[in-house]
Design an enzyme around this catalytic site. Sequence first.
Site, mmCIF file in Angstrom:
data_model
loop_
_atom_site.group_PDB
_atom_site.id
_atom_site.type_symbol
_atom_site.label_atom_id
_atom_site.label_comp_id
_atom_site.label_asym_id
_atom_site.label_seq_id
_atom_site.Cartn_x
_atom_site.Cartn_y
_atom_site.Cartn_z
ATOM 1 N N HIS A 120 44.587 -3.586 90.332
ATOM 2 C CA HIS A 120 45.025 -4.943 89.995
ATOM 3 C C HIS A 120 45.187 -5.765 91.271
ATOM 4 C CE1 HIS A 120 46.680 -8.276 88.051
ATOM 5 N NE2 HIS A 120 47.516 -7.700 87.215
ATOM 6 N N HIS A 144 41.706 -8.265 80.663
ATOM 7 C CA HIS A 144 42.730 -8.181 81.704
ATOM 8 C C HIS A 144 43.052 -6.706 81.957
ATOM 9 C CE1 HIS A 144 45.831 -9.692 84.284
ATOM 10 N NE2 HIS A 144 46.797 -9.102 83.608
ATOM 11 N N LYS A 198 39.705 -3.136 86.213
ATOM 12 C CA LYS A 198 40.886 -2.576 86.879
ATOM 13 C C LYS A 198 40.899 -1.057 86.842
ATOM 14 C CE LYS A 198 43.962 -6.573 86.238
ATOM 15 N NZ LYS A 198 43.103 -7.453 85.415
ATOM 16 N N PHE A 212 52.492 -12.599 84.960
ATOM 17 C CA PHE A 212 53.949 -12.710 84.895
ATOM 18 C C PHE A 212 54.338 -14.185 84.716
ATOM 19 C CE2 PHE A 212 55.192 -8.697 87.567
ATOM 20 C CZ PHE A 212 54.719 -7.894 86.551
ATOM 21 N N GLU A 215 46.710 -7.069 74.213
ATOM 22 C CA GLU A 215 45.420 -7.716 74.444
ATOM 23 C C GLU A 215 44.407 -7.262 73.398
ATOM 24 O OE1 GLU A 215 42.252 -8.842 77.997
ATOM 25 O OE2 GLU A 215 43.646 -7.175 78.327
ATOM 26 N N CYS A 233 49.264 -13.300 88.073
ATOM 27 C CA CYS A 233 48.006 -12.566 87.915
ATOM 28 C C CYS A 233 46.917 -13.387 87.234
ATOM 29 C CB CYS A 233 48.258 -11.284 87.128
ATOM 30 S SG CYS A 233 49.612 -10.309 87.811
#
Length: 419
Positions: free
Chosen positions: A341, A304, A336, A400, A315, A164
Amino acid sequence: MKKNRVVITGIGIISPVGIGKNKFWEALVEGKSGITKITRFDVRDYPTKIAGEVKDFSPFDYIDKKEARRMDRFAQFAVAAGKMAVEDSGLDLEKIDKDRVGVILGTGIGGTETFEEQHRVLLNKGPNRVSPFFIPMMIGNMGAGQISIQLGLKGTNITIVNACASGAIAVGEAFRTLQRGDADVILSGGSEAALTPMSLAGFCTMKAMTTHNEEPQKASRPFDAKRDGFVLSEGAGIVVMETLNHALSRGARIYAEVIGYGCTADAYHITAPAPDGEGAVKAMQKALDDAGIEPKDVEYINAHGTSTQLNDKYETLAIKKVFGDHAYSLAVSSNKSMIGHLLGAAGAVEIIATVLTIYEGIIPPTINYENPDPECDLDYVPNKSRRASVNAALSNSLGFGGHNATVVVQRFKSNGGEN
């Protein structure tokens, strides 16, 4: 060594809220969600039945029909967004040195739709019926490869596969390449079309996705106390990046300047973020140091913000560690909430939103923010966009495998730094 300044001069985007810069930006500013019930395949047996599908996309609007049929959907997105970005930039590719024009593109998964289709052919009809175009359609480098083929670009050509964070890292590496003078122009960003039966099943069994199927447009709710997972989406975002001298020499419109980039690894877990957001902290710190600005100089962070429990918590904590008391003066929002996403394209699309925030003077909201979480206590620009003059902003991407990337952009100032 003297470093080139790097600016963004063109934008191309395909997203769940619209195709093209104007439709995308208008939807974000209005707080519109692009999340709907999945229509591309039967989802009766899936716990998650919603996604951010790209509507009304025809590859034939951008690509010759014969060539388009030999591309996976993610490569079609890439080529279309790349052509949009070039058109938006005003670049005349016939008047510049194409050996000095490159492509650096991110993707998380690549041609998974082609992979799944051809696997069905193998099982049902045997190996001799598998398409001879299977491999060159499926491999992840073909987004970048097809852009270069379609536009005749013969410079640096690189594909980043960092989950991502892929799109953000692609932009960061393009920034580095232009800084050191290895190219004059780079098309950079990300493309993803992983909205397929196998991908959806895999994310569902991980229990990483929301099951808020009844109200799709309210399902993605970053930083909200009732967030329950991310929404899978598809699309592409590509920017034209140029050295400042090259942009000025042709009288280009400049959206913003890229001034810093930081990239780190958690070295912790294949999917979960490091405790306390350690990797994100270091990525932001590295990016700020690279940009040569202080935390107090930043006015906006495009987060994010996945709408998962751990990401949003850590975050937020990372932002507070980097910015201290100034964290509570920052605007922080997650696109998002509206577009879901986009995996390997997410960072690129969100950098585009960050650039437009600076250029247009409007901060898009985090929609669906209804239930405050004590551990997520910053200003998330809840539910409505906000007019604001933003001079410096960060865009965060976390992936990831523990990949973290932060890109710093600022309002273009003709007298700032070296040319």
